[in-house]
Scaffold this active site. Structure first.
Site, PDB file in Angstrom:
ATOM      1  CB  SER A  81      -0.965   0.009   1.183  1.00  0.00           C
ATOM      2  OG  SER A  81      -1.961  -0.954   0.955  1.00  0.00           O
ATOM      3  CB  ALA A  96       4.516  -2.437   4.119  1.00  0.00           C
ATOM      4  CG  ASN A 278       6.172  -7.171   9.136  1.00  0.00           C
ATOM      5  OD1 ASN A 278       6.211  -8.305   9.596  1.00  0.00           O
ATOM      6  ND2 ASN A 278       5.570  -6.900   8.010  1.00  0.00           N
ATOM      7  CB  CYS A 280       1.165  -8.838   9.353  1.00  0.00           C
ATOM      8  SG  CYS A 280       0.046  -7.433   9.354  1.00  0.00           S
ATOM      9  N   GLY A 281       4.021 -10.097  10.977  1.00  0.00           N
ATOM     10  CA  GLY A 281       4.880 -11.248  11.231  1.00  0.00           C
ATOM     11  C   GLY A 281       5.613 -11.833  10.037  1.00  0.00           C
ATOM     12  CD  GLU A 282       4.137  -9.401   6.493  1.00  0.00           C
ATOM     13  OE1 GLU A 282       3.660  -9.753   7.591  1.00  0.00           O
ATOM     14  OE2 GLU A 282       3.847  -8.335   5.942  1.00  0.00           O
ATOM     15  N   PRO A 422       0.099 -10.554   4.372  1.00  0.00           N
ATOM     16  CG  PRO A 422      -0.630  -9.195   6.117  1.00  0.00           C
ATOM     17  CD  PRO A 422       0.601  -9.789   5.534  1.00  0.00           C
ATOM     18  N   GLY A 424      -3.811  -7.641   3.001  1.00  0.00           N
ATOM     19  CA  GLY A 424      -5.149  -7.294   3.480  1.00  0.00           C
ATOM     20  C   GLY A 424      -5.898  -6.361   2.552  1.00  0.00           C
TER      21      GLY A 424
END
Ligand code: ADP
Length: 575
Positions: A81, A96, A278, A280-282, A422, A424
């Site tokens: 994004s 991000a 980060n 979301c963990g990725e 994700p 999202g």
């Protein structure tokens, strides 16, 4: 079908209504009055031109901007994004993911809060490890007082995030990590039980191999004061693990991160160790590293019932050049981040629409064959990205921290290439299943104004149902009411298997998918939810964590159906 021809050679995917709404609200640039002044086409041109330019205009600028434009416009690949929002604007911050260090000093802690605020302002998410902070009640020499401990400082980070609304585009998101051997770990595990607190954080416990060994042997492990290295006391591993399991069962938090597995995959240990991910963990990152992400939309790579590997390879090559370029045209929020990021030049090439791909191929997500296919594709993407990264290294040089004595791979441009995010919001733009997740529902009834009901049917399911003659309004309502395609005799068994959703897939199959993807070319990590039924027990949660650990996952997030009204990040974006 569903495609309109824009110019002679670029078929564009049509934007869904949801996609257009999301884009208008948050992605298109706006005029002074707040009216969007972009379209999908002009947005894609802005992004493609800015990223092709990257520093000095390259000789192949025209070709690059065309390739970038086509890839994004068709939604074969979408960058994260911040890149879509900020490329070619004055802000120009395109990443991000960030990890910021939190040193054990007042100056260090409040610098981290300041740095985090600067990152949030630009749309990035931050991860922090609080493991270096001395524990609650440890002594503070300069004031002869006692320390307040990681949690009370985390509350200040949370409050700062709350205050910065990121220009109305994104709220800040944080990951807070504490090592399992930190003396305050028990407080940390229960911290989010109070639903009023830490709402801008995901909390995860960094679990060590030593702890897992103690757990397996039903033994004890030591809590260590970070400031002094002293052992404070020992705890029974099983008791602590059961606390984590209890809370995760209750509301999905804390998550677990397997920190030693992550550090085994650290490509530059000479620069430092991984302490946090980060939000979301990725992405496992070193302190001050940032990473820009992008995802290949696998929904777009099935042709005539098979994976179109040739086009996938070309797209991965172009996407790798794109993400590497992003590093060079990025405006970094603080100099320390710029310096670290330029040393390792990490990128996070991921996927979305994996479930779409499997559905189009007629392969059930939860099957052995589904996993094998997903793994093959992921490995292919990794290898193609690596080949391209090596080619870029020949032209522009390897990442500066590359050291052949540490790395068992040839010189390449980027210390890390792949992760699974994700997606999202970008998956909503591309109208596909997010990341490596299965679809969450097949038929859904949405209540709109005046008591009207809108029925939303998965596009593949509708197509199959109509083509095979089992479509009926009545059946669609039945599927919506039961929340699953399973058990409706009108639907052939084959399709019941293929259209299983997140809740219809067994927790073990979710974990096995994450495990096999992790081993199949994912350099960093994977953001994935392990869905458990509402009836799952604490023992089921425990089993999930241990299975994930044994399969080599670098972290795990479980979610028991109905256990939480809202989740921090992506489900909120969807509603
Ligand atoms: P997107 O689809 O918007 O590109 P993802 O859902 O794939 O983003 O999330 C990728 C990463 O972006 C997350 O792990 C996190 O680091 C960051 N991120 C996501 N949502 C937010 C947010 N609201 N604020 C800040 N960072 C975010």
């Amino acid at each position: 079908q569903g495609e309109k021809v824009m110019t002679a050679d670029i078929p564009a995917q049509m934007l869904t209504e949801t996609a257009e709404t999301v884009l208008r609200r948050r992605y298109y640039l706006k005029d002074q009055e707040g009216n969007p002044i972009e379209t999908w086409e002009t947005l894609c041109r802005r992004v493609a031109d800015a990223v092709a330019e990257a520093g000095e205009r390259p000789a192949n600028f025209e070709e690059l901007r065309r390739l970038f434009f086509e890839m994004i416009y068709r939604m074969d690949f979408l960058p994260n994004s911040p890149c879509l929002m900020n490329a070619g604007t004055d802000l120009g911050q395109l990443s991000a993911c960030f990890v910021l260090p939190v040193p054990d000093s007042m100056d260090g802690i409040f610098s981290a809060i300041r740095n985090g605020a600067l990152v949030h302002k630009t749309g990035g998410g931050t991860g922090y490890s609080f493991s270096r902070l001395r524990s609650k009640n440890a002594s503070v020499r300069s004031t002869q007082g006692v320390a307040s401990g990681p949690l009370s400082f985390a509350a200040v980070f949370d409050a700062a995030t709350e205050t910065i609304k990121q220009g109305g585009k994104r709220r800040g998101a944080n990951m807070g990590v504490l090592r399992i051997d930190h003396p305050d770990i028990l407080d940390f595990i229960v911290a989010k039980q109070d639903q009023e607190k830490f709402n801008n954080f995901n909390f995860s416990v960094a679990i060590t191999d030593a702890f897992m060994t103690a757990l397996a042997e039903d033994g004890e492990y030591d809590l260590i004061e970070p400031a002094t290295g002293d052992t404070i006391r020992s705890l029974k591993a099983r008791d602590v693990f059961e606390q984590i399991v209890d809370l995760a069962w209750l509301n999905g938090e804390p998550g677990v991160l397997f920190i030693d597995a992550a550090n085994q995959g650290n490509p530059t240990p000479q620069l430092g160790l991984f302490e946090a991910t980060n939000p979301c963990g990725e992405q496992w990152l070193l302190p001050y590293e940032s990473c820009n992400l992008g995802s290949i939309n696998l929904a777009r790579f099935v042709a005539d019932g098979a994976i179109d590997y040739r086009r996938l390879e070309e797209t991965v090559h172009t996407a790798t050049v794109f993400l590497d370029n992003v590093i060079d045209c990025n405006r970094f929020p603080i100099p320390e981040i710029e310096e670290m990021t330029l040393k390792t030049r990490k990128i996070g090439l991921g996927i979305m629409g994996m479930h779409d791909m499997l559905i189009q191929l007629g392969i059930p997500y939860g099957s052995e064959f589904g996993r094998k296919t997903a793994a093959e594709v992921m490995q292919f993407i990794h290898d193609a990205a690596e080949a391209e990264s090596m080619r870029i290294a020949e032209k522009k040089g390897a990442f500066p921290a590359y050291d052949a004595s540490v790395n068992d791979y040839p010189a390449r441009r980027n210390a890390a290439l792949t992760s699974i995010q994700p997606t999202g919001t970008v998956s909503m733009i591309a109208d596909c299943a997010s990341g490596c997740e299965p679809y969450f529902s097949i038929v859904m009834i949405k209540h709109v104004m005046d008591g009207d009901r809108l029925i939303l049917i998965n596009k593949y399911f509708e197509q199959v149902a109509r083509a095979e003659g089992f479509y009926s309004e009545e059946l669609m309502h039945k599927v919506a009411d039961s929340g699953t395609v399973i058990g409706h005799s009108e639907i052939p068994e084959k399709w019941q298997e293929i259209f299983r959703t997140a809740q219809d897939i067994s927790p073990d199959d979710h974990i096995k998918m994450q495990g096999i993807l992790q081993k199949s070319g994912v350099d960093s990590s994977i953001s994935k939810t392990i869905n458990l039924p509402g009836t799952a027990t604490r023992a089921d949660v425990k089993h999930s964590y241990i299975l994930g650990y044994n399969l080599g996952c670098k972290g795990l997030t479980v979610y028991r159906d109905g256990s939480r009204d809202s989740q921090v990040l992506n489900t909120k974006e969807r509603s």
